[in-house]
Write an enzyme that holds these catalytic residues in place. Structure first.
Site, PDB file in Angstrom:
ATOM      1  CE  LYS A  81      28.779 -15.038 -44.819  1.00  0.00           C
ATOM      2  NZ  LYS A  81      28.024 -13.824 -44.574  1.00  0.00           N
ATOM      3  N   GLY A 181       8.144  -7.381 -47.137  1.00  0.00           N
ATOM      4  CA  GLY A 181       8.763  -8.192 -46.081  1.00  0.00           C
ATOM      5  C   GLY A 181       8.725  -7.460 -44.757  1.00  0.00           C
ATOM      6  N   GLY A 183       9.540  -8.776 -41.656  1.00  0.00           N
ATOM      7  CA  GLY A 183      10.222  -9.584 -40.651  1.00  0.00           C
ATOM      8  C   GLY A 183      10.988  -8.698 -39.681  1.00  0.00           C
ATOM      9  CG  HIS A 184      13.963 -10.492 -37.207  1.00  0.00           C
ATOM     10  ND1 HIS A 184      13.755 -11.690 -37.847  1.00  0.00           N
ATOM     11  CD2 HIS A 184      13.872 -10.750 -35.886  1.00  0.00           C
ATOM     12  CE1 HIS A 184      13.555 -12.630 -36.951  1.00  0.00           C
ATOM     13  NE2 HIS A 184      13.612 -12.093 -35.749  1.00  0.00           N
ATOM     14  CB  VAL A 185      15.140  -5.644 -41.508  1.00  0.00           C
ATOM     15  CG1 VAL A 185      15.532  -4.249 -41.968  1.00  0.00           C
ATOM     16  CG2 VAL A 185      16.375  -6.410 -41.058  1.00  0.00           C
ATOM     17  CE1 TYR A 187       5.968  -4.136 -35.604  1.00  0.00           C
ATOM     18  CE2 TYR A 187       8.113  -3.883 -34.538  1.00  0.00           C
ATOM     19  CZ  TYR A 187       6.735  -3.740 -34.517  1.00  0.00           C
ATOM     20  OH  TYR A 187       6.131  -3.189 -33.416  1.00  0.00           O
TER      21      TYR A 187
HETATM   22  P1  NAD Z   1      13.209 -12.124 -41.756  1.00  0.00           P
HETATM   23  O1  NAD Z   1      13.309 -13.549 -42.174  1.00  0.00           O
HETATM   24  O2  NAD Z   1      12.993 -11.781 -40.339  1.00  0.00           O
HETATM   25  O3  NAD Z   1      12.044 -11.408 -42.594  1.00  0.00           O
HETATM   26  C1  NAD Z   1      11.789 -11.639 -43.944  1.00  0.00           C
HETATM   27  C2  NAD Z   1      10.303 -11.451 -44.161  1.00  0.00           C
HETATM   28  O4  NAD Z   1      10.043 -11.530 -45.565  1.00  0.00           O
HETATM   29  C3  NAD Z   1       9.441 -12.529 -43.472  1.00  0.00           C
HETATM   30  O5  NAD Z   1       8.416 -11.923 -42.720  1.00  0.00           O
HETATM   31  C4  NAD Z   1       8.888 -13.330 -44.649  1.00  0.00           C
HETATM   32  O6  NAD Z   1       7.606 -13.865 -44.385  1.00  0.00           O
HETATM   33  C5  NAD Z   1       8.847 -12.272 -45.732  1.00  0.00           C
HETATM   34  N1  NAD Z   1       8.790 -12.814 -47.097  1.00  0.00           N
HETATM   35  C6  NAD Z   1       9.349 -13.944 -47.579  1.00  0.00           C
HETATM   36  N2  NAD Z   1       9.027 -14.098 -48.881  1.00  0.00           N
HETATM   37  C7  NAD Z   1       8.280 -13.042 -49.221  1.00  0.00           C
HETATM   38  C8  NAD Z   1       7.648 -12.637 -50.422  1.00  0.00           C
HETATM   39  N3  NAD Z   1       7.722 -13.353 -51.544  1.00  0.00           N
HETATM   40  N4  NAD Z   1       6.951 -11.470 -50.429  1.00  0.00           N
HETATM   41  C9  NAD Z   1       6.831 -10.749 -49.293  1.00  0.00           C
HETATM   42  N5  NAD Z   1       7.397 -11.092 -48.136  1.00  0.00           N
HETATM   43  C10 NAD Z   1       8.110 -12.227 -48.094  1.00  0.00           C
HETATM   44  O7  NAD Z   1      14.543 -11.433 -42.316  1.00  0.00           O
HETATM   45  P2  NAD Z   1      15.173 -10.051 -41.849  1.00  0.00           P
HETATM   46  O8  NAD Z   1      16.178 -10.308 -40.812  1.00  0.00           O
HETATM   47  O9  NAD Z   1      14.096  -9.055 -41.622  1.00  0.00           O
HETATM   48  O10 NAD Z   1      15.988  -9.640 -43.170  1.00  0.00           O
HETATM   49  C11 NAD Z   1      15.317  -9.161 -44.321  1.00  0.00           C
HETATM   50  C12 NAD Z   1      16.316  -9.021 -45.469  1.00  0.00           C
HETATM   51  O11 NAD Z   1      17.355  -8.121 -45.093  1.00  0.00           O
HETATM   52  C13 NAD Z   1      17.018 -10.320 -45.851  1.00  0.00           C
HETATM   53  O12 NAD Z   1      17.251 -10.292 -47.239  1.00  0.00           O
HETATM   54  C14 NAD Z   1      18.351 -10.237 -45.106  1.00  0.00           C
HETATM   55  O13 NAD Z   1      19.356 -10.980 -45.753  1.00  0.00           O
HETATM   56  C15 NAD Z   1      18.629  -8.753 -45.197  1.00  0.00           C
HETATM   57  N6  NAD Z   1      19.503  -8.252 -44.116  1.00  0.00           N
HETATM   58  C16 NAD Z   1      19.115  -8.401 -42.812  1.00  0.00           C
HETATM   59  C17 NAD Z   1      19.927  -7.904 -41.801  1.00  0.00           C
HETATM   60  C18 NAD Z   1      19.521  -8.024 -40.348  1.00  0.00           C
HETATM   61  O14 NAD Z   1      20.122  -7.350 -39.501  1.00  0.00           O
HETATM   62  N7  NAD Z   1      18.524  -8.834 -40.011  1.00  0.00           N
HETATM   63  C19 NAD Z   1      21.135  -7.255 -42.119  1.00  0.00           C
HETATM   64  C20 NAD Z   1      21.492  -7.108 -43.469  1.00  0.00           C
HETATM   65  C21 NAD Z   1      20.658  -7.616 -44.451  1.00  0.00           C
END
Ligand code: NAD
Length: 368
Positions: A81, A181, A183-185, A187
């Site tokens: 990292k 949540g 977001g990206h994942v 949804y």
């Molecule tokens: P993102 O930021 O796109 O989505 C997170 C969502 O959570 C947002 O829509 C936000 O509004 C919502 N949120 C924030 N606080 C909240 C709360 N108190 N209650 C309900 N919703 C809330 O992030 P992402 O990329 O979708 O990742 C989601 C999680 O998965 C994160 O913890 C990230 O570290 C983990 N992760 C993501 C990936 C990836 O490929 N994107 C890979 C491994 C782990």
């Protein structure tokens, strides 16, 4: 405060590089935890750490986590990292990231970087001007692009493994999944779940994200804090870490926890065993959310989206072996996950005839 060598010895880190470039203002630390299985891959975080000690602690902790994440994802990669000390809103420049790229290049492939909290695809494109040891480049430039659909697919197949183990069912149809949540994942996970006929209860602090999922997948919407109390079969945390804690453990009435968020257990050694006592099957976060890492790792050999999805299907079998080991040895699933990762690292070290000079370098993993 321990010295740098003491901090490295504690968790068997191989190498730490302090990067200082007055020209660009770069102050960064690259930590390589373990390269037994392959080169150390891990993102580059940009954060205004208050002290150098905080930055060092963070990079060592995160690098070690990557060793386990790569091992459990069956990748031929080790863990590393990087952290850039600075404000990601005000301190970014082409020079800064190109300078960082030159330090990465100097490690000749022992460390491969990627985007992380505070850095973006654009920043990594600057890094790529100085080194080819970078992943997470946009698809337009031949990279792997947004990893989230692959991460979400991994969570979906991992959830299926948990459902098979805990409920003896092959399908998620008719089961209620509470997704926190969107977001990206989150949804993309909802998309997979809706397609299979799962009933969705969802929450998010972002009203737009909520509206979209409610309309598109006929999901029931609840307020953010109410998600822990709903009647559900599966809780899928896809927003924040540490949502499994003393408060929520008394409220969650589910059979399974399977979601994408990192560091879901507030304190692994406390909340991991308590979940097991309550009869809740917990899919360890770093095993079920490995699809994103599998996706970027694919970039190293020439990116192929189909292959990334196919490889991500392996999360089903990995989780099944974690669940079976946890049952056989009567341990919490997070402990079983660490053992599965360590067994792979040790077996590959033997295969490669690598003498591990440490007692057992992989033990006592924690997220602290
Ligand atoms: P993102 O930021 O796109 O989505 C997170 C969502 O959570 C947002 O829509 C936000 O509004 C919502 N949120 C924030 N606080 C909240 C709360 N108190 N209650 C309900 N919703 C809330 O992030 P992402 O990329 O979708 O990742 C989601 C999680 O998965 C994160 O913890 C990230 O570290 C983990 N992760 C993501 C990936 C990836 O490929 N994107 C890979 C491994 C782990």
């Amino acid at each position: 405060m321990p010295t740098v060598f003491e901090a490295m010895e504690k968790r068997s880190h191989e190498e730490v590089v302090f990067c200082n470039d007055e020209n660009s203002g770069l102050k960064a630390i690259i930590a390589i935890h373990d390269t037994t299985i392959g080169p150390a891959l891990g993102g580059c975080r940009m954060y205004p750490y208050s002290t150098e000690g905080d930055a060092l602690r963070d990079v060592l902790r995160l690098a070690r986590g990557m060793t386990y994440k790569a091992a459990i994802a069956n990748l031929n990669l080790g863990g590393g990292k990087a952290v850039i000390i600075g404000n990601s809103k005000t301190d970014k420049s082409e020079l800064l990231f190109r300078s960082f790229g030159r330090f990465v290049e100097g490690l000749s492939g022992r460390y491969i970087t990627a985007e992380d909290v505070g850095t973006s695809v654009k920043d990594m494109e600057w890094v790529r001007m100085e080194t080819r040891y970078v992943t997470g480049i946009s698809r337009a430039l031949g990279g792997s692009g947004d990893p989230s659909p692959v991460t979400a697919y991994g969570v979906y197949v991992g959830m299926k493994a948990a459902v098979k183990k805990a409920l003896g069912r092959e399908s998620l149809a008719g089961l209620t999944v509470a997704v926190q949540g969107l977001g990206h994942v989150g949804y993309n996970l909802c998309k997979n779940l809706a397609k299979e006929g799962a009933r969705l209860i969802v929450t998010d602090v972002d009203r737009e994200a909520l509206k979209k999922v409610a309309e598109e997948f006929k999901a029931e919407v609840v307020e953010p804090d109410a998600i822990y109390d709903v009647d559900m079969d599966i809780y899928a945390p896809c927003a924040l870490g540490a949502t499994i804690n003393d408060d929520t453990l008394n409220r969650l009435k589910c059979s399974i926890i399977a979601g994408a968020a990192n560091n879901q257990l507030e304190t692994e050694s406390v909340h991991g065993p308590r979940l097991a006592e309550k009869g809740i099957l917990y899919a360890p976060d770093y095993a079920i959310n490995g699809g994103g890492l599998i996706n970027v790792a694919n970039e190293i050999e020439g990116y192929n989206r189909e292959r990334a999805f196919k490889q991500t299907e392996g999360i089903y079998d990995t989780l099944m072996s974690i669940f079976n080991l946890a049952e056989d040895e009567n341990v919490a699933t997070y402990i079983a996950a660490n053992r599965v990762a360590e067994q792979r690292m040790e077996a590959l070290a033997r295969l490669k005839n690598i003498y591990l000079p440490r007692q057992n370098p992989m033990q006592k993993r924690d997220h602290k």
